[in-house]
Write a protein that holds these residues in place. Structure first.
Motif, PDB file in Angstrom:
ATOM      1  N   ILE A  31      -5.481  -2.484  -1.922  1.00 18.63           N
ATOM      2  CA  ILE A  31      -5.268  -1.680  -3.125  1.00 18.63           C
ATOM      3  C   ILE A  31      -5.995  -2.329  -4.301  1.00 18.63           C
ATOM      4  CG2 ILE A  31      -3.522  -0.930  -4.813  1.00 18.63           C
ATOM      5  CD1 ILE A  31      -1.612  -0.659  -2.357  1.00 18.63           C
ATOM      6  N   ARG A  32      -5.799  -3.629  -4.455  1.00 21.62           N
ATOM      7  CA  ARG A  32      -6.453  -4.335  -5.559  1.00 21.62           C
ATOM      8  C   ARG A  32      -7.973  -4.343  -5.397  1.00 21.62           C
ATOM      9  NH1 ARG A  32      -1.663  -7.104  -4.696  1.00 21.62           N
ATOM     10  NH2 ARG A  32      -2.595  -8.660  -3.326  1.00 21.62           N
ATOM     11  N   ASN A  33      -8.460  -4.414  -4.162  1.00 24.17           N
ATOM     12  CA  ASN A  33      -9.907  -4.399  -3.925  1.00 24.17           C
ATOM     13  C   ASN A  33     -10.557  -3.102  -4.385  1.00 24.17           C
ATOM     14  OD1 ASN A  33      -9.750  -6.921  -2.753  1.00 24.17           O
ATOM     15  ND2 ASN A  33      -9.811  -6.163  -0.655  1.00 24.17           N
ATOM     16  N   GLN A  34      -9.766  -2.052  -4.498  1.00 23.31           N
ATOM     17  CA  GLN A  34     -10.280  -0.748  -4.933  1.00 23.31           C
ATOM     18  C   GLN A  34      -9.856  -0.432  -6.375  1.00 23.31           C
ATOM     19  OE1 GLN A  34     -12.470   1.026  -3.256  1.00 23.31           O
ATOM     20  NE2 GLN A  34     -12.422  -0.461  -1.593  1.00 23.31           N
ATOM     21  N   ASN A  35      -9.595  -1.486  -7.149  1.00 18.95           N
ATOM     22  CA  ASN A  35      -9.218  -1.354  -8.566  1.00 18.95           C
ATOM     23  C   ASN A  35      -7.897  -0.631  -8.771  1.00 18.95           C
ATOM     24  OD1 ASN A  35     -11.643  -2.642  -9.381  1.00 18.95           O
ATOM     25  ND2 ASN A  35     -12.717  -0.712  -9.042  1.00 18.95           N
ATOM     26  N   GLY A  36      -7.023  -0.710  -7.773  1.00 20.57           N
ATOM     27  CA  GLY A  36      -5.699  -0.111  -7.898  1.00 20.57           C
ATOM     28  C   GLY A  36      -4.701  -1.124  -8.422  1.00 20.57           C
ATOM     29  N   PHE A  37      -3.611  -0.621  -8.956  1.00 16.40           N
ATOM     30  CA  PHE A  37      -2.530  -1.448  -9.461  1.00 16.40           C
ATOM     31  C   PHE A  37      -1.252  -1.068  -8.723  1.00 16.40           C
ATOM     32  CE2 PHE A  37      -5.564  -1.019 -12.896  1.00 16.40           C
ATOM     33  CZ  PHE A  37      -5.730  -2.344 -13.291  1.00 16.40           C
ATOM     34  N   ILE A  38      -0.606  -2.063  -8.161  1.00 19.01           N
ATOM     35  CA  ILE A  38       0.661  -1.814  -7.475  1.00 19.01           C
ATOM     36  C   ILE A  38       1.753  -1.677  -8.524  1.00 19.01           C
ATOM     37  CG2 ILE A  38       2.375  -2.778  -5.897  1.00 19.01           C
ATOM     38  CD1 ILE A  38      -0.025  -4.146  -4.446  1.00 19.01           C
ATOM     39  N   VAL A  39       2.425  -0.543  -8.490  1.00 20.25           N
ATOM     40  CA  VAL A  39       3.496  -0.265  -9.445  1.00 20.25           C
ATOM     41  C   VAL A  39       4.808  -0.823  -8.905  1.00 20.25           C
ATOM     42  CG1 VAL A  39       4.784   1.558 -10.621  1.00 20.25           C
ATOM     43  CG2 VAL A  39       2.316   1.781 -10.302  1.00 20.25           C
ATOM     44  N   LYS A  40       5.090  -0.550  -7.620  1.00 22.09           N
ATOM     45  CA  LYS A  40       6.298  -1.107  -7.016  1.00 22.09           C
ATOM     46  C   LYS A  40       6.230  -0.976  -5.508  1.00 22.09           C
ATOM     47  CE  LYS A  40       9.261   2.970  -7.675  1.00 22.09           C
ATOM     48  NZ  LYS A  40      10.558   3.396  -8.196  1.00 22.09           N
ATOM     49  N   PHE A  41       7.062  -1.788  -4.872  1.00 19.79           N
ATOM     50  CA  PHE A  41       7.223  -1.749  -3.420  1.00 19.79           C
ATOM     51  C   PHE A  41       8.507  -0.997  -3.124  1.00 19.79           C
ATOM     52  CE2 PHE A  41       4.822  -5.622  -4.310  1.00 19.79           C
ATOM     53  CZ  PHE A  41       3.720  -5.425  -3.503  1.00 19.79           C
ATOM     54  N   ILE A  42       8.452  -0.103  -2.147  1.00 14.87           N
ATOM     55  CA  ILE A  42       9.599   0.723  -1.770  1.00 14.87           C
ATOM     56  C   ILE A  42       9.799   0.534  -0.274  1.00 14.87           C
ATOM     57  CG2 ILE A  42      10.576   3.051  -1.843  1.00 14.87           C
ATOM     58  CD1 ILE A  42       8.203   3.664  -3.853  1.00 14.87           C
ATOM     59  N   GLY A  43      10.585  -0.467   0.092  1.00 15.37           N
ATOM     60  CA  GLY A  43      10.729  -0.784   1.510  1.00 15.37           C
ATOM     61  C   GLY A  43       9.389  -1.188   2.075  1.00 15.37           C
TER      62      GLY A  43
END
Length: 81
Positions: free
Chosen positions: A33-45
């Protein structure tokens, strides 16, 4: 174990095995996700909510990269069974 069928398999795992499995999965796919300039908002399980401010192409690329990472993980797991 068929790692592609997490929910069925999780019922036979101990809580520690579940925790370790989900953490290994998240550790493996989160960088995509980060490699594609994404930002993790939260983990859900075992799921991840992420945003891609530059557009959907990066989101799709991250999804494809995550799938490839899961396939690699499954191949490795089968070799060690």
């Amino acid at each position: 174990m068929d790692n592609l069928n997490y929910y069925s398999n999780s019922e036979t795992m101990t809580p520690k095995e579940n925790f370790d499995f989900v953490n290994a999965y998240l550790k493996g796919v989160s960088p995509e996700i980060r490699n594609q300039n994404g930002f993790i908002v939260k983990f859900i399980g075992d799921g991840i909510m992420a945003v891609f401010p530059d557009g959907t192409d990066e989101a799709v690329a991250a999804g494809i990269a995550k799938q490839i990472r899961v396939e690699e993980y499954n191949r490795e797991a089968l070799l060690h069974e």
